[in-house]
Design an enzyme around this catalytic site. Structure first.
Site, short mmCIF file in Angstrom:
data_model
loop_
_atom_site.label_atom_id
_atom_site.label_comp_id
_atom_site.label_asym_id
_atom_site.label_seq_id
_atom_site.Cartn_x
_atom_site.Cartn_y
_atom_site.Cartn_z
N ASN A 7 9.64 -15.18 3.11
CA ASN A 7 9.85 -14.64 1.75
C ASN A 7 11.35 -14.49 1.54
OD1 ASN A 7 9.97 -13.19 -0.60
ND2 ASN A 7 8.66 -11.50 0.09
N ARG A 90 6.67 -17.71 0.07
CA ARG A 90 6.45 -17.03 -1.20
C ARG A 90 7.42 -17.64 -2.21
NH1 ARG A 90 7.45 -10.69 -2.77
NH2 ARG A 90 6.59 -10.87 -4.85
N HIS A 179 3.66 -10.79 -9.07
CA HIS A 179 2.94 -10.03 -8.03
C HIS A 179 1.53 -10.61 -7.86
CE1 HIS A 179 5.38 -6.15 -9.06
NE2 HIS A 179 5.92 -6.76 -8.01
N ASN A 210 8.86 -0.85 -6.28
CA ASN A 210 10.14 -0.94 -6.97
C ASN A 210 9.97 -1.80 -8.23
OD1 ASN A 210 12.78 -0.22 -7.23
ND2 ASN A 210 13.47 -2.11 -6.24
N GLY A 211 9.24 -2.90 -8.08
CA GLY A 211 8.73 -3.64 -9.24
C GLY A 211 7.28 -3.24 -9.40
N PHE A 284 11.25 6.67 -5.94
CA PHE A 284 10.42 7.78 -6.43
C PHE A 284 10.43 8.99 -5.50
CE2 PHE A 284 8.15 6.78 -10.38
CZ PHE A 284 8.73 5.55 -10.63
N GLY A 331 4.35 0.46 -2.77
CA GLY A 331 4.96 1.65 -2.16
C GLY A 331 4.55 2.95 -2.85
N ILE A 332 4.57 2.97 -4.18
CA ILE A 332 4.22 4.19 -4.91
C ILE A 332 2.69 4.32 -4.98
CG2 ILE A 332 4.44 5.44 -7.10
CD1 ILE A 332 6.96 3.55 -7.60
N GLY A 333 2.01 3.22 -5.25
CA GLY A 333 0.54 3.26 -5.35
C GLY A 333 -0.11 3.70 -4.05
N GLU A 384 0.72 -9.09 1.18
CA GLU A 384 1.05 -10.40 0.60
C GLU A 384 1.23 -11.46 1.67
OE1 GLU A 384 3.72 -9.68 -3.18
OE2 GLU A 384 3.85 -7.99 -1.83
P1 AMP Z 1 7.68 -1.35 -2.71
O1 AMP Z 1 8.57 -2.05 -3.69
O2 AMP Z 1 6.22 -1.66 -2.89
O3 AMP Z 1 8.14 -1.47 -1.28
O4 AMP Z 1 7.79 0.21 -3.05
C1 AMP Z 1 9.01 0.87 -2.88
C2 AMP Z 1 8.95 2.18 -3.60
O5 AMP Z 1 7.84 2.96 -3.13
C3 AMP Z 1 10.15 3.02 -3.30
O6 AMP Z 1 11.17 2.74 -4.21
C4 AMP Z 1 9.64 4.41 -3.50
O7 AMP Z 1 9.96 4.77 -4.82
C5 AMP Z 1 8.14 4.32 -3.38
N1 AMP Z 1 7.62 5.18 -2.32
C6 AMP Z 1 7.57 4.97 -0.99
N2 AMP Z 1 7.05 6.04 -0.37
C7 AMP Z 1 6.77 6.96 -1.32
C8 AMP Z 1 6.22 8.27 -1.32
N3 AMP Z 1 5.87 8.86 -0.19
N4 AMP Z 1 6.10 8.90 -2.51
C9 AMP Z 1 6.46 8.31 -3.65
N5 AMP Z 1 6.97 7.08 -3.71
C10 AMP Z 1 7.13 6.41 -2.57
#
Ligand code: AMP
Length: 396
Positions: A7, A90, A179, A210-211, A284, A331-333, A384
């Site tokens: 990726n 990817r 995505h 992040n996205g 977040f 990450g947030i979900g 992914e």
């Molecule tokens: P991703 O792009 O899927 O890797 O998600 C990254 C984002 O997940 C980060 O910028 C954080 O804002 C969010 N994240 C990771 N851990 C947590 C948490 N424990 N609570 C809230 N947000 C989180």
């Protein structure tokens, strides 16, 4: 089969070596600061993580370092590169011509190149990774898996913009969605995990990281998604604005003397929750902490993010005339308990009730709604890389 999943970003690349029979990761890591100085992170399964600083002027040197460390006598997981059966890449944008994963040949390379126009930040980097693998492992099959592909089943009413038709005819301006590999993996996983019928089910996937994007998946096919021609449309994200009145651009351009490129950089890199909090953070976790300490901008940004997600979920319930399950990922979900709680708090009209204890779970398949909730809500961690490995195996 052993599949190397790559990726590539403009100055970084992530990799995983996956055994397709067991679906286990044998080694993974990333190369950072390509073209600047260079750092390789390598983590063999069950082994110690190691970091190597070394010059990586281009993606070719970065991938060469990955290959070298995979066959390294001490910590490598392969005896020889002959054990790698295929490489899965990817790729961001397949445009309207590449609507599913493809085994890469000259024609596919040319189309991915043509799509650089649509994905100027990612497609050139994706191509560099593909070309480097072709050069370093001649004869091995390479497969491209597109972020846009899963969304190609959207009907015209979902993907057409309300602008003059000539732009669709001339330039294929339409909603593509992104995505897709994650939405595909998570919707399939949700259907399996929750025992739904793949041919008679309505699932909404909220990929929040992040996205961020939301998709509506009816009978295992995407019928709508929140990102558009580019990943800028839809939800409020880490640094991207998501939906806004296009006239805002003209207004700011006139007031501040900015050109369209500066404005798009502002919308992609300086907006979202980052911009809404005057640059406090796009993460977040930072925002949650700041909000807990009384920072009003951070609290408002989180509220606006959750509200927008809930509105998209509501609109996709309408699009599918119902919903069986809502899956949170990214990450947030997967980790943001408070964000999930806030989003679900808008969905009471669907007869959804959240199990607060279950919502404390993170990072694994888990139902977070109560048994009597009319719609099941679940955490479904995305993968992914595994999806790319599966697609690669299917094609080679
Ligand atoms: P991703 O792009 O899927 O890797 O998600 C990254 C984002 O997940 C980060 O910028 C954080 O804002 C969010 N994240 C990771 N851990 C947590 C948490 N424990 N609570 C809230 N947000 C989180």
């Amino acid at each position: 089969m052993k599949v190397l999943v790559i990726n590539c970003g403009s100055s970084s690349l992530k990799y995983q070596l996956i055994d397709s029979e067991t679906e286990q990761v044998q080694a993974k890591g990333l190369c950072e600061r390509i073209g600047i100085d260079g750092r390789l992170v390598y983590q063999p399964a069950g082994g110690e993580k190691e970091t190597v600083e070394a010059a990586m002027p281009t993606h070719t040197e970065a991938i060469q370092m990955v290959l070298d460390i995979l066959v390294n006598e001490k910590t490598g997981v392969l005896k020889s590169l002959d054990e790698v059966d295929a490489i899965g890449h990817r790729v961001l944008h397949g445009g309207h011509k590449l609507t599913k994963s493809v085994k890469i040949d000259d024609e596919a390379l040319q189309i991915i190149d043509e799509c650089c126009d649509l994905g100027p930040l990612h497609n050139p980097a994706n191509l560099m990774g593909i070309r480097a693998c072709m050069q370093l492992m001649p004869g091995k099959p390479n497969v491209a898996v597109f972020d846009t592909a899963f969304h190609q089943t959207m009907p015209a009413k979902a993907y057409m913009y309300g602008i003059p038709y000539e732009y669709y005819e001339k330039y294929h301006i339409r909603k593509y969605g992104f995505h897709g590999t994650s939405h595909s993996f998570v919707s399939k996983e949700a259907i399996k995990f929750l025992g739904l019928d793949p041919d008679n089910s309505k699932v909404i996937v909220a990929h929040l990281g992040n996205g961020s994007s939301v998709s509506a998946v009816q009978n295992s096919k995407c019928v709508d998604t929140s990102m558009g021609l580019t990943p800028l449309e839809g939800l409020i994200m880490g640094t991207r604005s998501g939906d806004l009145d296009p006239a805002v651009l003209e207004y700011i351009a006139r007031k501040e003397g900015k050109d369209i490129f500066e404005l798009l950089t502002m919308l992609n890199k300086k907006s979202g929750v980052y911009g809404m909090t005057k640059g406090l953070s796009s993460d977040f976790r930072d925002l949650g902490e700041a909000a807990a300490n009384g920072n009003e901008l951070a609290a408002n940004a989180i509220d606006a993010f959750c509200y927008r997600v809930a509105k998209y979920i509501g609109s996709y319930v309408a699009a599918m005339n119902g919903v069986d399950a809502i899956a949170f990922t990214g990450g947030i979900g997967e980790n943001g308990l408070e964000e999930r709680e806030k989003i679900v708090s808008y969905l009471g009209y669907l007869g959804i009730t959240l199990d607060e204890e279950a919502n404390k779970q993170r990072g694994k398949n888990f139902v977070i709604s109560t048994p009597d909730s009319k719609v099941t809500v679940a955490i479904i961690p995305t993968n992914e890389e595994l999806m790319i490995a599966r697609e690669t195996v299917a094609l080679v």
